[in-house]
Motif scaffolding. Structure first.
Motif, PDB file in Angstrom:
ATOM      1  N   LYS A 180      36.464  33.170  35.857  1.00 22.55           N
ATOM      2  CA  LYS A 180      36.364  31.712  35.769  1.00 22.55           C
ATOM      3  C   LYS A 180      36.861  31.006  37.028  1.00 22.55           C
ATOM      4  CE  LYS A 180      37.829  29.597  32.112  1.00 22.55           C
ATOM      5  NZ  LYS A 180      38.609  29.175  30.934  1.00 22.55           N
ATOM      6  N   THR A 181      37.723  31.658  37.810  1.00 22.18           N
ATOM      7  CA  THR A 181      38.335  30.987  38.965  1.00 22.18           C
ATOM      8  C   THR A 181      38.067  31.694  40.297  1.00 22.18           C
ATOM      9  OG1 THR A 181      40.405  32.169  38.522  1.00 22.18           O
ATOM     10  CG2 THR A 181      40.192  29.949  37.589  1.00 22.18           C
ATOM     11  N   ALA A 182      37.386  32.808  40.268  1.00 24.00           N
ATOM     12  CA  ALA A 182      37.198  33.615  41.482  1.00 24.00           C
ATOM     13  C   ALA A 182      36.481  32.866  42.604  1.00 24.00           C
ATOM     14  CB  ALA A 182      36.446  34.898  41.149  1.00 24.00           C
ATOM     15  N   GLN A 183      35.573  31.960  42.259  1.00 25.08           N
ATOM     16  CA  GLN A 183      34.784  31.262  43.289  1.00 25.08           C
ATOM     17  C   GLN A 183      35.427  29.969  43.788  1.00 25.08           C
ATOM     18  OE1 GLN A 183      32.123  32.643  44.748  1.00 25.08           O
ATOM     19  NE2 GLN A 183      32.574  34.388  43.444  1.00 25.08           N
ATOM     20  N   ILE A 184      36.584  29.588  43.225  1.00 26.60           N
ATOM     21  CA  ILE A 184      37.243  28.357  43.679  1.00 26.60           C
ATOM     22  C   ILE A 184      37.862  28.601  45.055  1.00 26.60           C
ATOM     23  CG2 ILE A 184      39.066  26.668  43.236  1.00 26.60           C
ATOM     24  CD1 ILE A 184      38.804  27.398  40.227  1.00 26.60           C
ATOM     25  N   PRO A 185      37.488  27.808  46.058  1.00 25.74           N
ATOM     26  CA  PRO A 185      38.091  27.970  47.384  1.00 25.74           C
ATOM     27  C   PRO A 185      39.587  27.635  47.347  1.00 25.74           C
ATOM     28  CG  PRO A 185      36.118  26.598  47.492  1.00 25.74           C
ATOM     29  CD  PRO A 185      36.456  26.770  46.050  1.00 25.74           C
ATOM     30  N   ILE A 186      40.373  28.426  48.066  1.00 20.82           N
ATOM     31  CA  ILE A 186      41.814  28.226  48.136  1.00 20.82           C
ATOM     32  C   ILE A 186      42.228  28.101  49.600  1.00 20.82           C
ATOM     33  CG2 ILE A 186      44.085  29.236  47.662  1.00 20.82           C
ATOM     34  CD1 ILE A 186      42.821  30.647  45.238  1.00 20.82           C
ATOM     35  N   ILE A 187      42.954  27.018  49.895  1.00 23.53           N
ATOM     36  CA  ILE A 187      43.521  26.824  51.228  1.00 23.53           C
ATOM     37  C   ILE A 187      45.022  27.075  51.124  1.00 23.53           C
ATOM     38  CG2 ILE A 187      43.959  25.224  53.131  1.00 23.53           C
ATOM     39  CD1 ILE A 187      41.450  23.677  52.277  1.00 23.53           C
ATOM     40  N   ALA A 188      45.507  28.052  51.865  1.00 19.94           N
ATOM     41  CA  ALA A 188      46.940  28.344  51.896  1.00 19.94           C
ATOM     42  C   ALA A 188      47.643  27.303  52.760  1.00 19.94           C
ATOM     43  CB  ALA A 188      47.187  29.738  52.458  1.00 19.94           C
ATOM     44  N   LEU A 189      48.760  26.780  52.247  1.00 17.60           N
ATOM     45  CA  LEU A 189      49.585  25.838  53.002  1.00 17.60           C
ATOM     46  C   LEU A 189      50.949  26.477  53.197  1.00 17.60           C
ATOM     47  CD1 LEU A 189      48.850  22.538  51.030  1.00 17.60           C
ATOM     48  CD2 LEU A 189      47.671  23.418  53.049  1.00 17.60           C
ATOM     49  N   THR A 190      51.344  26.667  54.448  1.00 13.93           N
ATOM     50  CA  THR A 190      52.610  27.339  54.692  1.00 13.93           C
ATOM     51  C   THR A 190      53.222  26.925  56.027  1.00 13.93           C
ATOM     52  OG1 THR A 190      53.690  29.512  54.844  1.00 13.93           O
ATOM     53  CG2 THR A 190      51.448  29.349  55.700  1.00 13.93           C
ATOM     54  N   ALA A 191      54.526  27.052  56.108  1.00 12.12           N
ATOM     55  CA  ALA A 191      55.225  26.819  57.371  1.00 12.12           C
ATOM     56  C   ALA A 191      55.201  28.083  58.226  1.00 12.12           C
ATOM     57  CB  ALA A 191      56.661  26.385  57.110  1.00 12.12           C
ATOM     58  N   GLN A 192      54.838  29.207  57.635  1.00 14.23           N
ATOM     59  CA  GLN A 192      54.778  30.489  58.335  1.00 14.23           C
ATOM     60  C   GLN A 192      53.440  30.592  59.065  1.00 14.23           C
ATOM     61  OE1 GLN A 192      57.663  32.247  57.992  1.00 14.23           O
ATOM     62  NE2 GLN A 192      58.243  30.527  56.692  1.00 14.23           N
ATOM     63  N   ASP A 235      51.114  36.627  58.771  1.00  9.49           N
ATOM     64  CA  ASP A 235      50.914  35.672  57.676  1.00  9.49           C
ATOM     65  C   ASP A 235      49.433  35.335  57.517  1.00  9.49           C
ATOM     66  OD1 ASP A 235      53.687  35.288  56.963  1.00  9.49           O
ATOM     67  OD2 ASP A 235      53.881  34.135  58.814  1.00  9.49           O
ATOM     68  N   LEU A 236      48.743  35.146  58.633  1.00 10.93           N
ATOM     69  CA  LEU A 236      47.314  34.850  58.583  1.00 10.93           C
ATOM     70  C   LEU A 236      46.554  36.007  57.947  1.00 10.93           C
ATOM     71  CD1 LEU A 236      45.072  32.860  59.317  1.00 10.93           C
ATOM     72  CD2 LEU A 236      44.949  33.951  61.555  1.00 10.93           C
ATOM     73  N   HIS A 237      46.880  37.225  58.339  1.00  8.92           N
ATOM     74  CA  HIS A 237      46.244  38.403  57.751  1.00  8.92           C
ATOM     75  C   HIS A 237      46.502  38.461  56.247  1.00  8.92           C
ATOM     76  CE1 HIS A 237      44.733  42.467  57.361  1.00  8.92           C
ATOM     77  NE2 HIS A 237      45.869  42.795  56.746  1.00  8.92           N
ATOM     78  N   ARG A 238      47.752  38.225  55.860  1.00  5.66           N
ATOM     79  CA  ARG A 238      48.131  38.251  54.447  1.00  5.66           C
ATOM     80  C   ARG A 238      47.401  37.169  53.656  1.00  5.66           C
ATOM     81  NH1 ARG A 238      54.282  38.191  52.357  1.00  5.66           N
ATOM     82  NH2 ARG A 238      53.690  38.805  50.283  1.00  5.66           N
ATOM     83  N   CYS A 239      47.186  36.022  54.277  1.00  2.00           N
ATOM     84  CA  CYS A 239      46.457  34.918  53.660  1.00  2.00           C
ATOM     85  C   CYS A 239      45.072  35.373  53.219  1.00  2.00           C
ATOM     86  CB  CYS A 239      46.350  33.770  54.664  1.00  2.00           C
ATOM     87  SG  CYS A 239      45.160  32.501  54.279  1.00  2.00           S
ATOM     88  N   PHE A 240      44.337  35.975  54.128  1.00  2.48           N
ATOM     89  CA  PHE A 240      42.971  36.389  53.817  1.00  2.48           C
ATOM     90  C   PHE A 240      42.942  37.642  52.940  1.00  2.48           C
ATOM     91  CE2 PHE A 240      42.405  33.760  57.666  1.00  2.48           C
ATOM     92  CZ  PHE A 240      41.679  32.747  57.061  1.00  2.48           C
TER      93      PHE A 240
END
Length: 136
Positions: free
Chosen positions: A77-89, A94-99
């Protein structure tokens, strides 16, 4: 290009000041905004409401933003919702971990709202194109 109906954005952010600033700026742009204060509440809210996009803080109580993202991306139900990570790191790790966790984009704090709005529109348009492609 504005959508015919307002898009809903879910903010998952534990800091009430940041959450309030995001909410104000997004509503000023015409978005409907929901919010959650921790990772578990965010996952639950996303499953219940299926927003158009999620802004995900990474350092959250209960479960991290990385874990919340993983949970949302495996749920049909939620797999296609785009997610933008917001972080101070902002290291390359961190970028690799994000994706790796399933985020679709990455923004560092403090938020540059012009860039955020551009990313939101890009991801919403991509989601719209994808859903229309499936329907055709």
């Amino acid at each position: 290009m504005a959508a015919q109906t307002p898009q809903t954005i879910l903010i998952i952010e534990d800091d009430p000041v940041i959450r309030g600033i995001l909410h104000m700026n997004l509503t000023d742009q015409g978005y409907d905004v929901l919010s959650a204060e921790d990772g578990l509440q965010g996952v639950r809210t996303a499953k219940e409401t299926q927003p158009g996009i999620i802004l995900m803080d990474i350092r959250l109580p209960n479960i991290t933003g990385w874990e919340a993202t993983r949970r949302l991306k495996v749920e049909p139900k939620t797999a296609q919702i785009p997610i933008i990570a917001l972080t101070a790191q902002s290291t390359s790790k961190d970028l690799h971990r994000c994706f790796e966790s399933g985020c679709d984009a990455f923004m560092t704090k403090p938020i540059q709202f012009t860039q955020l709005f551009t990313k939101i529109e890009m991801l919403l348009n991509r989601s719209l194109d994808h859903s229309q492609g499936i329907a055709e």
